[in-house]
Structure formats: structure tokens, C-alpha cells
Design a protein around this motif. Structure first.
Motif, PDB file in Angstrom:
ATOM      1  N   GLN A   1       5.566   7.592  -5.878  1.00  0.00           N
ATOM      2  CA  GLN A   1       4.809   6.501  -6.962  1.00  0.00           C
ATOM      3  C   GLN A   1       3.692   6.951  -6.855  1.00  0.00           C
ATOM      4  O   GLN A   1       2.916   7.206  -5.681  1.00  0.00           O
ATOM      5  CB  GLN A   1       5.392   4.948  -6.572  1.00  0.00           C
ATOM      6  N   HIS A   2       2.846   6.712  -7.954  1.00  0.00           N
ATOM      7  CA  HIS A   2       1.545   6.425  -7.952  1.00  0.00           C
ATOM      8  C   HIS A   2       0.908   5.104  -7.587  1.00  0.00           C
ATOM      9  O   HIS A   2       1.227   4.258  -8.044  1.00  0.00           O
ATOM     10  CB  HIS A   2       0.888   6.669  -9.579  1.00  0.00           C
ATOM     11  N   VAL A   3       0.238   5.121  -6.616  1.00  0.00           N
ATOM     12  CA  VAL A   3      -0.386   3.747  -6.135  1.00  0.00           C
ATOM     13  C   VAL A   3      -1.864   3.746  -6.038  1.00  0.00           C
ATOM     14  O   VAL A   3      -2.439   4.710  -5.180  1.00  0.00           O
ATOM     15  CB  VAL A   3       0.177   3.555  -4.572  1.00  0.00           C
ATOM     16  N   GLY A   4      -2.648   3.493  -7.127  1.00  0.00           N
ATOM     17  CA  GLY A   4      -3.960   3.659  -7.110  1.00  0.00           C
ATOM     18  C   GLY A   4      -4.152   5.277  -7.415  1.00  0.00           C
ATOM     19  O   GLY A   4      -3.534   5.647  -8.378  1.00  0.00           O
TER      20      GLY A   4
ATOM     21  N   ALA B   1       6.081   6.492   5.640  1.00  0.00           N
ATOM     22  CA  ALA B   1       5.673   6.801   4.216  1.00  0.00           C
ATOM     23  C   ALA B   1       4.496   7.843   4.454  1.00  0.00           C
ATOM     24  O   ALA B   1       3.764   7.780   5.374  1.00  0.00           O
ATOM     25  CB  ALA B   1       5.104   5.605   3.681  1.00  0.00           C
ATOM     26  N   ILE B   2       4.318   8.745   3.547  1.00  0.00           N
ATOM     27  CA  ILE B   2       3.433   9.852   3.377  1.00  0.00           C
ATOM     28  C   ILE B   2       2.662   9.916   2.060  1.00  0.00           C
ATOM     29  O   ILE B   2       3.251   9.677   0.873  1.00  0.00           O
ATOM     30  CB  ILE B   2       4.101  11.150   3.209  1.00  0.00           C
ATOM     31  N   ALA B   3       1.346   9.646   2.200  1.00  0.00           N
ATOM     32  CA  ALA B   3       0.387   9.573   0.814  1.00  0.00           C
ATOM     33  C   ALA B   3      -0.311  10.845   0.774  1.00  0.00           C
ATOM     34  O   ALA B   3      -0.502  11.327   1.878  1.00  0.00           O
ATOM     35  CB  ALA B   3      -0.244   8.270   1.025  1.00  0.00           C
ATOM     36  N   PHE B   4      -0.613  11.082  -0.306  1.00  0.00           N
ATOM     37  CA  PHE B   4      -1.239  12.170  -0.742  1.00  0.00           C
ATOM     38  C   PHE B   4      -2.446  11.820  -1.503  1.00  0.00           C
ATOM     39  O   PHE B   4      -2.184  10.936  -2.602  1.00  0.00           O
ATOM     40  CB  PHE B   4      -0.667  13.217  -1.513  1.00  0.00           C
ATOM     41  N   GLU B   5      -3.595  12.094  -1.152  1.00  0.00           N
ATOM     42  CA  GLU B   5      -4.834  11.494  -2.012  1.00  0.00           C
ATOM     43  C   GLU B   5      -5.728  12.871  -2.285  1.00  0.00           C
ATOM     44  O   GLU B   5      -5.657  13.884  -1.425  1.00  0.00           O
ATOM     45  CB  GLU B   5      -5.915  10.823  -1.133  1.00  0.00           C
ATOM     46  N   ALA B   6      -6.564  12.908  -3.054  1.00  0.00           N
ATOM     47  CA  ALA B   6      -7.467  14.066  -3.573  1.00  0.00           C
ATOM     48  C   ALA B   6      -8.552  14.232  -2.597  1.00  0.00           C
ATOM     49  O   ALA B   6      -9.300  13.195  -1.964  1.00  0.00           O
ATOM     50  CB  ALA B   6      -8.043  13.849  -4.793  1.00  0.00           C
ATOM     51  N   ALA B   7      -8.779  15.691  -1.934  1.00  0.00           N
ATOM     52  CA  ALA B   7      -9.709  15.939  -1.160  1.00  0.00           C
ATOM     53  C   ALA B   7     -11.256  15.809  -1.865  1.00  0.00           C
ATOM     54  O   ALA B   7     -11.330  15.963  -3.030  1.00  0.00           O
ATOM     55  CB  ALA B   7      -9.807  17.361  -0.686  1.00  0.00           C
ATOM     56  N   GLN B   8     -12.115  15.178  -1.070  1.00  0.00           N
ATOM     57  CA  GLN B   8     -13.189  14.841  -1.812  1.00  0.00           C
ATOM     58  C   GLN B   8     -14.182  16.022  -1.669  1.00  0.00           C
ATOM     59  O   GLN B   8     -14.258  16.822  -0.742  1.00  0.00           O
ATOM     60  CB  GLN B   8     -13.863  13.819  -1.091  1.00  0.00           C
TER      61      GLN B   8
ATOM     62  N   THR C   1       0.695  -1.118   0.067  1.00  0.00           N
ATOM     63  CA  THR C   1      -0.017  -0.145   0.039  1.00  0.00           C
ATOM     64  C   THR C   1       0.850   1.293   0.092  1.00  0.00           C
ATOM     65  O   THR C   1       0.476   2.335  -0.574  1.00  0.00           O
ATOM     66  CB  THR C   1      -0.817   0.105   1.273  1.00  0.00           C
ATOM     67  N   TYR C   2       1.903   1.179   0.897  1.00  0.00           N
ATOM     68  CA  TYR C   2       2.839   2.416   0.951  1.00  0.00           C
ATOM     69  C   TYR C   2       4.123   2.190   0.256  1.00  0.00           C
ATOM     70  O   TYR C   2       5.141   3.013   0.828  1.00  0.00           O
ATOM     71  CB  TYR C   2       2.831   2.775   2.362  1.00  0.00           C
ATOM     72  N   ILE C   3       4.399   1.220  -0.535  1.00  0.00           N
ATOM     73  CA  ILE C   3       5.623   1.327  -1.234  1.00  0.00           C
ATOM     74  C   ILE C   3       6.894   0.681  -0.501  1.00  0.00           C
ATOM     75  O   ILE C   3       7.159  -0.359  -0.298  1.00  0.00           O
ATOM     76  CB  ILE C   3       6.380   2.524  -1.974  1.00  0.00           C
TER      77      ILE C   3
END
Length: 288
Positions: free
Chosen positions: A264-267, A281-288, A226-228
Motif C-alpha cells: 500500500q501507499h502510506v504517505g 513489514a517492509i517499507a520502501f522510500e525514495a533515496a534523498q 504506519t506499516y499497515i
């Protein structure tokens, strides 16, 4: 009542170097603060939650753990002897003394509440006072994962919209991830700590719903997928990652490229691996 994440404690050796990295990620970084016992922090604030970058300062007088008293400073110091990374999960509290009593009844924390104050700064530089009471919980099977709740006594002095504006458009935390060899063994403790009944989105994984966020518990292998790149304790639970919502995910990708920060792009997420981000690990996702 469902709790929210008050903050995450991220332990680092070089506080200014870590702050510069988070600035390159697009966050606004607060000034350096020092606790009376010698830990020092810098904060990344969002509405209702924050990241606490923390280290042990010069000349620190760290009190040791003792019966009935959990030492926040000693936990951070011990953690940094082994690694950098996401050391502690902190949830909000309306009454830390009552929470401490509840943790004791549930068998997850026979510790006295801990109260402290420190000076703060408003955006215009003027001094202000902030104060907190903490109630700690502990899972004996997870000695390198810290848990407590935090009651803020002067929230009007701490939370400030001027500190919550970030160049990367970050709006808040979405997820914190705990890697565990056997997620089911964490279920009772985390249910008692979060006051949340988990769901099981995958065969062995657990997800605890919090206000505007989730605590996800997964095996180290699942966390790695999930987080590389994660830095997990293979024989015990450890926090390995968190996710932040940003307004424009494409703009954040360009920012990371310009800053030469690997990801990396993960999903639908962008994931900065732990190997590049001080052990978490730090993930960035689009705010809904």
C-alpha cells in the motif's frame, strides 16, 4: 560517537523461500552460509549494513543460554518457536570487548563477548574468511527483541560493492521500528544501548538517531497505522518493521505489481505488510 546499524536479523522457517521472496522484491541475495552451531543465513548487503535472513539448520547443535553467556543460536531458535520476523537489532562496534564492559557497567548486559569465524565467498566464488566479535545487551521487559553490537575483524573480506548492487536500486536502511506498549519504558535501555538521546516526534513515540538511519519506538497502534499490518507482541516490545531507501520509488511500485506482492501507499512510502513478508513489514522510500 553515533552508531550505525550493522545489520538486522530476520528469523524465518524456510530460508530459501524467504530468499526467493526478497529476490522478488528486487534484492541481490547472498549464498547460504552455516554457523558452527547450526544456524544458517543468507545476506542482503548494502554499503555498511545488511539484512541477515536466518534459520535453524538440520542437525543444529544449539548451545543454551547460561550465566554470563548469551546464546545467539538459542535466541533465534526460541524466537522461531513462536513466530517469524525481525528478531534482533545489531549495531556496529569498533571494540566489542570494551562495549561488553560498558554494557555491564550500565546494567544492560553482563555477558562475555562472543567470537566466531566462518568461511565466506568472494563474487568470483573464491573462498575467504570473515570473523566477528559480538557483545550482547538485554532488556528484561523485551525478551523477544534481541540487541547486540558486532565488531568485524576482516571487513575488507565481508563488505563488497559487487554484492551491494540491487535490481530495485536499494541503497541502504532508513528505519527500524520497535513496537512497545509503553515506549517510555524502553527509553533508558535504548539510550544506553545506542548511545543516542531520543527525540519525541509524536506524543508517545521515540526516535533514536543512528548513522544514516533511525530506530523508531511506537505503540502497536501507531505501528499498525504506519506499516499497515504488523505482528507485534501486545504485552512487550518487539521489532515489527524496517524501511529501505530505493533510487526510484515508482519503479519499485511497478516491480511489486509485476511480482504480485501486496503493498500500500502510506504517505510517500510503499509498504509491504508483515502478513506478506515473513512477519516483518517492509517499507520502501525514495533515496534523498
Amino acid at each position: 560517537m553515533t552508531r550505525r546499524i550493522d545489520h538486522l536479523v530476520i528469523a524465518v522457517h524456510d530460508l530459501d523461500k524467504a530468499a526467493d521472496f526478497y529476490r522478488r522484491l528486487g534484492f541481490q541475495i547472498g549464498a547460504r552460509n552455516r554457523h558452527a552451531w547450526g544456524t544458517e543465513n543468507r545476506i542482503v548487503q548494502f554499503p555498511g549494513t545488511f539484512l541477515e535472513l536466518i534459520t535453524v539448520g538440520e542437525g543444529a547443535q544449539i548451545p543454551p543460554h547460561k550465566s554470563g553467556h548469551f546464546s545467539f543460536g538459542a535466541f533465534v531458535q526460541d524466537y522461531l518457536r513462536n513466530r517469524e520476523g525481525l528478531a534482533m537489532l545489531v549495531l556496529d562496534s569498533q571494540d566489542a570487548k570494551s562495549d561488553a564492559a560498558a554494557f555491564a557497567r550500565r546494567g544492560i548486559g553482563a555477558f562475555e563477548p562472543f567470537h566466531f569465524e566462518r568461511a565466506g565467498r568472494k563474487p568470483d566464488g573464491t573462498a575467504t574468511k570473515v570473523a566477528f566479535t559480538l557483545a550482547f545487551a538485554a532488556d528484561p521487559t523485551a525478551p523477544k527483541a534481541g540487541f547486540f553490537v558486532c565488531q568485524q575483524h576482516y571487513p575488507e573480506n565481508f563488505w563488497n560493492p559487487a554484492f551491494q548492487v540491487h535490481e530495485n536500486g536499494a541503497t541502504g536502511l532508513a528505519t527500524v521500528a520497535l513496537a512497545a506498549p509503553d515506549p517510555d519504558r524502553c527509553k533508558k535501555f535504548l539510550t544506553d544501548f545506542t548511545d543516542s538521546i531520543p527525540t519525541s516526534p509524536a506524543l508517545h513515540d521515540l526516535s533514536f538517531r543512528l548513522v544514516d538511519a533511525h530506530l523508531d519506538v511506537m505503540t502497536p497502534d501507531d505501528a499498525g497505522e504506519t506499516y499497515i499490518s504488523v505482528e507485534a507482541e501486545l504485552d512487550q516490545p518487539s521489532f515489527v518493521a524496517f524501511a529501505v531507501r530505493v533510487e526510484k520509488i515508482d519503479a519499485q511500485a511497478k516491480r511489486l505489481d509485476a511480482a504480485e506482492i501486496p503493498y500500500q501507499h502510506v504517505g510517500s512510502r510503499l509498504v509491504v505488510p508483515a502478513s506478506a513478508a515473513f512477519g516483518v513489514a517492509i517499507a520502501f522510500e525514495a533515496a534523498q
